[in-house]
Design an enzyme around this catalytic site. Structure first.
Site, mmCIF file in Angstrom:
data_model
loop_
_atom_site.group_PDB
_atom_site.id
_atom_site.type_symbol
_atom_site.label_atom_id
_atom_site.label_comp_id
_atom_site.label_asym_id
_atom_site.label_seq_id
_atom_site.Cartn_x
_atom_site.Cartn_y
_atom_site.Cartn_z
ATOM 1 N N ARG A 247 -0.561 5.613 -13.240
ATOM 2 C CA ARG A 247 -0.144 4.870 -12.063
ATOM 3 C C ARG A 247 0.382 5.875 -11.045
ATOM 4 O O ARG A 247 1.046 6.849 -11.425
ATOM 5 C CB ARG A 247 0.973 3.862 -12.403
ATOM 6 C CG ARG A 247 0.491 2.599 -13.092
ATOM 7 C CD ARG A 247 -0.298 1.703 -12.131
ATOM 8 N NE ARG A 247 -0.710 0.454 -12.731
ATOM 9 C CZ ARG A 247 -1.883 0.236 -13.338
ATOM 10 N NH1 ARG A 247 -2.778 1.197 -13.431
ATOM 11 N NH2 ARG A 247 -2.171 -0.960 -13.835
ATOM 12 N N GLU A 276 -0.684 3.459 -2.627
ATOM 13 C CA GLU A 276 -2.043 3.068 -2.982
ATOM 14 C C GLU A 276 -2.367 1.763 -2.262
ATOM 15 O O GLU A 276 -1.587 0.816 -2.412
ATOM 16 C CB GLU A 276 -2.126 2.881 -4.499
ATOM 17 C CG GLU A 276 -3.541 2.785 -4.995
ATOM 18 C CD GLU A 276 -3.642 2.884 -6.516
ATOM 19 O OE1 GLU A 276 -3.052 3.792 -7.110
ATOM 20 O OE2 GLU A 276 -4.292 2.004 -7.092
ATOM 21 N N HIS A 297 -8.773 4.695 -7.621
ATOM 22 C CA HIS A 297 -8.372 3.887 -8.780
ATOM 23 C C HIS A 297 -9.590 3.218 -9.434
ATOM 24 O O HIS A 297 -9.677 1.998 -9.522
ATOM 25 C CB HIS A 297 -7.330 2.828 -8.363
ATOM 26 C CG HIS A 297 -6.496 2.340 -9.506
ATOM 27 N ND1 HIS A 297 -5.205 1.864 -9.345
ATOM 28 C CD2 HIS A 297 -6.758 2.231 -10.842
ATOM 29 C CE1 HIS A 297 -4.718 1.493 -10.520
ATOM 30 N NE2 HIS A 297 -5.644 1.699 -11.451
HETATM 31 C C1 DGY Z 1 -5.456 -1.123 -15.468
HETATM 32 O O1 DGY Z 1 -6.169 -1.957 -16.034
HETATM 33 O O2 DGY Z 1 -4.225 -1.191 -15.495
HETATM 34 C C2 DGY Z 1 -6.135 0.006 -14.756
HETATM 35 O O3 DGY Z 1 -5.283 0.732 -13.959
HETATM 36 C C3 DGY Z 1 -7.314 -0.491 -13.941
HETATM 37 O O4 DGY Z 1 -8.302 -0.810 -14.811
#
Ligand code: DGY
Length: 335
Positions: A247, A276, A297
């Site tokens: 993240r 983001e 992402h």
């Molecule tokens: C999630 O699923 O948390 C990822 O960051 C995106 O697939």
């Protein structure tokens, strides 16, 4: 009027998931937009529909106010493994079930972490831009050189499904593998040993000091927010490459910006950023492509994985509507 359970889906997800909702004959409403709903829109729509189920994405901030807008809400199912966008305490306090999609995206995300690692090390984006800028005049002994990946030391921060899948792939590159987590993971070490990977558990400081490649695989929590700040980037080798597919806020963007500017580390490759989405004119983008590789992402974005995530999110939702235990409960998994 219908007595079928009502479900609100905040944005279109793959058909594979919607088909399950159709088969289950729930009344589902898919918000057919490219961008996420703002909070006001989401609250208004939930008040209007009063759904029993909410299928959301990681871009939707589901707090207590949003939950209260749907008076009949039983279950929130997110199309993601991460659930940092959901106020879990508020969900628990309201007795809501919360589903997420662990496991199905681990291998795909690990593939992508490697894609970023290789791209940053071997400068493939730069190479492509170089060719297209018509700068390629001849083969050169020092042209776009980078560090070797094979034989290097890989440091994995967070040794869950994704981190250990990244480590497993290091077998083919004959790497030394270090990992850090809240505790040693002997079972995972044993599993990796079968693939010829001798993963060593080390303290965070040691991992940062010894690794040529540091790859982040921790969930975003108050403890991991800003995990890589100035002291951490300073602790890394000046030749190190940092990869983040976890993240954005796990890395302090300002600290990374300074680190790249002042050569505290060699390069970074980010699939997730803070903020983001990252605006193209953000200060840190001045390091692209020489020192920074960016992706929007997309680490889990294989067609098969997104279908699996859609099915899993739908199954969690349907279980919640039926008052059954969720196959993948985020409330259980965070305990
Ligand atoms: C999630 O699923 O948390 C990822 O960051 C995106 O697939």
């Amino acid at each position: 009027m219908t007595d079928r359970p009502v479900v609100y889906v905040t944005r279109p997800i793959p058909e594979a998931g919607l088909e399950l909702l159709e088969e289950a004959e729930v009344e589902f409403h898919v918000r057919d937009e490219k961008l996420p709903p703002g909070k006001n829109e989401l609250v208004d729509r939930l008040v209007e529909l009063d759904p029993e189920g909410l299928l959301c994405l990681l871009t939707d901030h589901i707090d207590g106010e949003v939950m209260d807008a749907a008076r009949s809400l039983d279950v929130v199912s997110t199309f993601s493994v991460g659930y940092d966008h959901i106020d879990m305490d508020s969900a628990e306090a309201r007795g809501l079930a919360v589903g997420h999609t662990p496991g199905v995206l681990s291998e795909t995300t690990a593939d992508f972490a490697w894609a970023l690692l290789m791209t940053a090390a071997r400068r493939t984006v730069e190479g492509s831009e170089y060719v297209m800028a018509d700068e390629w005049e001849t083969w050169g002994p020092k042209l776009l050189t980078g560090p070797d990946v094979h034989g290097a030391t890989l440091g994995v921060v967070g040794f869950g499904n994704i981190g250990s899948a990244v480590a497993r792939r290091a077998a083919g590159f004959d790497m030394e593998v270090l990992y850090t987590d809240t505790g040693r993971q002997p079972d995972v070490e044993e599993e990796l040993a079968e693939y010829g990977v001798d993963a060593q558990f080390v303290a965070e400081d040691e991992l940062l000091e010894r690794s040529d490649f540091v790859t982040l695989h921790v969930p975003l929590t108050p403890e991991t927010e800003g995990f890589v700040g100035e002291p951490e980037v300073r602790a890394m080798k000046d030749s190190a490459v940092l990869v983040n597919t976890s993240r954005g806020p796990v890395v302090d963007t300002d600290a990374l910006n300074t680190a790249l500017e002042e050569d505290w580390i060699e390069r970074a490759a980010l699939d997730v950023t803070d903020p983001e989405p990252l605006p193209a004119d953000h200060e840190i983008t001045r390091h692209v492509p020489e020192k920074l590789v960016l992706a929007p992402h997309i680490a889990s974005a294989s067609i098969g994985t997104r279908d699996r995530m859609a099915r899993m999110a739908a199954k969690n939702l349907l279980a919640g509507l039926a008052g059954e235990e969720l196959p993948n409960s985020a409330i259980e998994d965070r305990r």
